[in-house]
Design a protein around this motif. Sequence first.
Motif, PDB file in Angstrom:
ATOM      1  N   ASP A  44      22.112  26.868  53.903  1.00  0.00           N
ATOM      2  CA  ASP A  44      22.481  27.920  54.851  1.00  0.00           C
ATOM      3  C   ASP A  44      23.494  28.899  54.274  1.00  0.00           C
ATOM      4  OD1 ASP A  44      20.791  26.937  56.817  1.00  0.00           O
ATOM      5  OD2 ASP A  44      22.299  25.543  57.574  1.00  0.00           O
ATOM      6  N   GLY A  45      23.635  28.908  52.953  1.00  0.00           N
ATOM      7  CA  GLY A  45      24.499  29.876  52.320  1.00  0.00           C
ATOM      8  C   GLY A  45      25.895  29.357  52.039  1.00  0.00           C
ATOM      9  N   SER A 100      27.993  34.267  52.896  1.00  0.00           N
ATOM     10  CA  SER A 100      26.726  34.722  52.311  1.00  0.00           C
ATOM     11  C   SER A 100      25.591  33.869  52.850  1.00  0.00           C
ATOM     12  CB  SER A 100      26.773  34.604  50.785  1.00  0.00           C
ATOM     13  OG  SER A 100      25.491  34.833  50.219  1.00  0.00           O
ATOM     14  N   LYS A 101      24.427  34.471  53.011  1.00  0.00           N
ATOM     15  CA  LYS A 101      23.253  33.745  53.463  1.00  0.00           C
ATOM     16  C   LYS A 101      22.429  33.177  52.304  1.00  0.00           C
ATOM     17  CE  LYS A 101      22.740  36.379  57.747  1.00  0.00           C
ATOM     18  NZ  LYS A 101      21.832  37.236  58.575  1.00  0.00           N
ATOM     19  N   ASP A 102      22.771  33.570  51.072  1.00  0.00           N
ATOM     20  CA  ASP A 102      22.026  33.098  49.902  1.00  0.00           C
ATOM     21  C   ASP A 102      22.260  31.607  49.685  1.00  0.00           C
ATOM     22  OD1 ASP A 102      21.088  35.647  49.371  1.00  0.00           O
ATOM     23  OD2 ASP A 102      22.755  36.127  48.030  1.00  0.00           O
ATOM     24  N   TRP A 127      33.935  31.167  42.560  1.00  0.00           N
ATOM     25  CA  TRP A 127      32.678  31.321  41.841  1.00  0.00           C
ATOM     26  C   TRP A 127      31.607  30.457  42.505  1.00  0.00           C
ATOM     27  CZ3 TRP A 127      32.229  34.124  37.090  1.00  0.00           C
ATOM     28  CH2 TRP A 127      33.435  34.613  36.591  1.00  0.00           C
ATOM     29  N   THR A 128      30.393  30.973  42.538  1.00  0.00           N
ATOM     30  CA  THR A 128      29.273  30.179  43.039  1.00  0.00           C
ATOM     31  C   THR A 128      28.085  30.319  42.090  1.00  0.00           C
ATOM     32  OG1 THR A 128      28.252  31.942  44.384  1.00  0.00           O
ATOM     33  CG2 THR A 128      29.992  30.618  45.416  1.00  0.00           C
ATOM     34  N   GLY A 130      18.692  37.922  45.427  1.00  0.00           N
ATOM     35  CA  GLY A 130      17.395  38.567  45.581  1.00  0.00           C
ATOM     36  C   GLY A 130      16.636  38.694  44.281  1.00  0.00           C
ATOM     37  N   LYS A 131      17.341  38.611  43.146  1.00  0.00           N
ATOM     38  CA  LYS A 131      16.709  38.733  41.837  1.00  0.00           C
ATOM     39  C   LYS A 131      16.693  37.416  41.077  1.00  0.00           C
ATOM     40  CE  LYS A 131      17.993  43.606  41.378  1.00  0.00           C
ATOM     41  NZ  LYS A 131      18.682  44.617  40.534  1.00  0.00           N
ATOM     42  N   GLY A 132      16.848  36.321  41.799  1.00  0.00           N
ATOM     43  CA  GLY A 132      16.859  35.011  41.152  1.00  0.00           C
ATOM     44  C   GLY A 132      18.254  34.422  41.121  1.00  0.00           C
ATOM     45  N   TRP A 133      18.436  33.386  40.326  1.00  0.00           N
ATOM     46  CA  TRP A 133      19.716  32.700  40.266  1.00  0.00           C
ATOM     47  C   TRP A 133      20.713  33.437  39.388  1.00  0.00           C
ATOM     48  CZ3 TRP A 133      21.551  28.136  42.503  1.00  0.00           C
ATOM     49  CH2 TRP A 133      20.659  27.528  43.397  1.00  0.00           C
ATOM     50  N   ALA A 134      21.982  33.344  39.762  1.00  0.00           N
ATOM     51  CA  ALA A 134      23.049  33.999  39.005  1.00  0.00           C
ATOM     52  C   ALA A 134      24.388  33.386  39.385  1.00  0.00           C
ATOM     53  CB  ALA A 134      23.059  35.497  39.299  1.00  0.00           C
TER      54      ALA A 134
END
Length: 365
Positions: free
Chosen positions: A258-259, A272-274, A288-289, A294-298
């Motif tokens: 759930d982010g 964040s919802k990511d 840091w997370t 939206g463009k993949g993992w980072a």
Amino acid sequence: MKTSTPIYLVLLVFAFCSSCKEQSNTDQAKETPAAETKTVAAHGGPNSITRAIIQNRKGDIWMATWEGVFRYDARQPVGQGTTFTNMTTGVSDARFFSALEDSKGDLWFGTIGSGVYRYDGVNFTNFTTKDGLPNNEVTWIYEDKAGHIWFGVNGGASRYDARLPNGQGTSFRNYLIEGDMMVEDTTGKTIPDLTRPPMEVNAIMEDSSGKLWFATRGRTYVYDGKTFLVFMHADKPFTNVRTVIEDSKGQIWFGGNDGLWRYSNNTLTQISKDFCGYIYEDSKGNIWTSSETGKGWALSRYDAMALAGLKPTPTVINPWKDGNPGLAFGILEANDGSIWFGTTTGVYRYDGANFTDFMGNGERK
């Protein structure tokens, strides 16, 4: 960002038996001298999933990977002699998943299927269900303020009393997930491997008040030493949390399906919802997370100053110019200030400007 939501704790029935016998002694644990393992020096780092990264008091960086436990000599300049060593060559071919240096300087490494290994600088000692663990898939390792070592496993958690000499007294106390509750088990019950969701304990953390938090793929529990409570928000259990930490301000951070969430002053706020896999606070108070964007993992960095605002936005840092190799895992700030993190294809170092990977036959940028 969602609006802040008040939190409620639901009391669960918990049978706590302080006088019950703990489960097993450790005199059956297997020891393998490191000197006899024929460790192999690796010119490059791991090439597979790297789940956890820690730096011990000597300055070495240790990585729990699916190829074994790697040690990186961070005190030695890159390119001068051996930098990486696979320390578990000849010890175990298990997939290593979690890591901890305890207050005595011993190193602990959890595996998937082979229990946990303790390294005292000379010997590796292996603990499994035969020694008292409820399950051999050790996904998290944590030391509380009293010096107990906690293991998050599939099916619950186990507390090991590291203050007791091996073979003297009993050492393990196990707490299992049963339905919606988490209870102490005094029967010596074991949980079969590969029963992960929703039984897996993903993270354990002791907050500044002394309460222990257990994040699982099911519910999140708070333990005061006697009673387990279910952590709630919006009248629902807070579920599928992958990481929980307390920052230097006493705020508790959760990451999962759930982010990213922050718990402060009895209020839970979604940042964040990511999807968020790991959370780490650096020495400057930045959060840091390792998360899905939206463009993949980072990597995402929330600057300390920005966190004071109502809608903090992160700096997204993506090391992969030619496609995304998959997930990002554990994060470490090394003594020199660089940020290390694990991925599905190995380990990266970020110096604030450039990324360095250590995969293959040597260091490259």
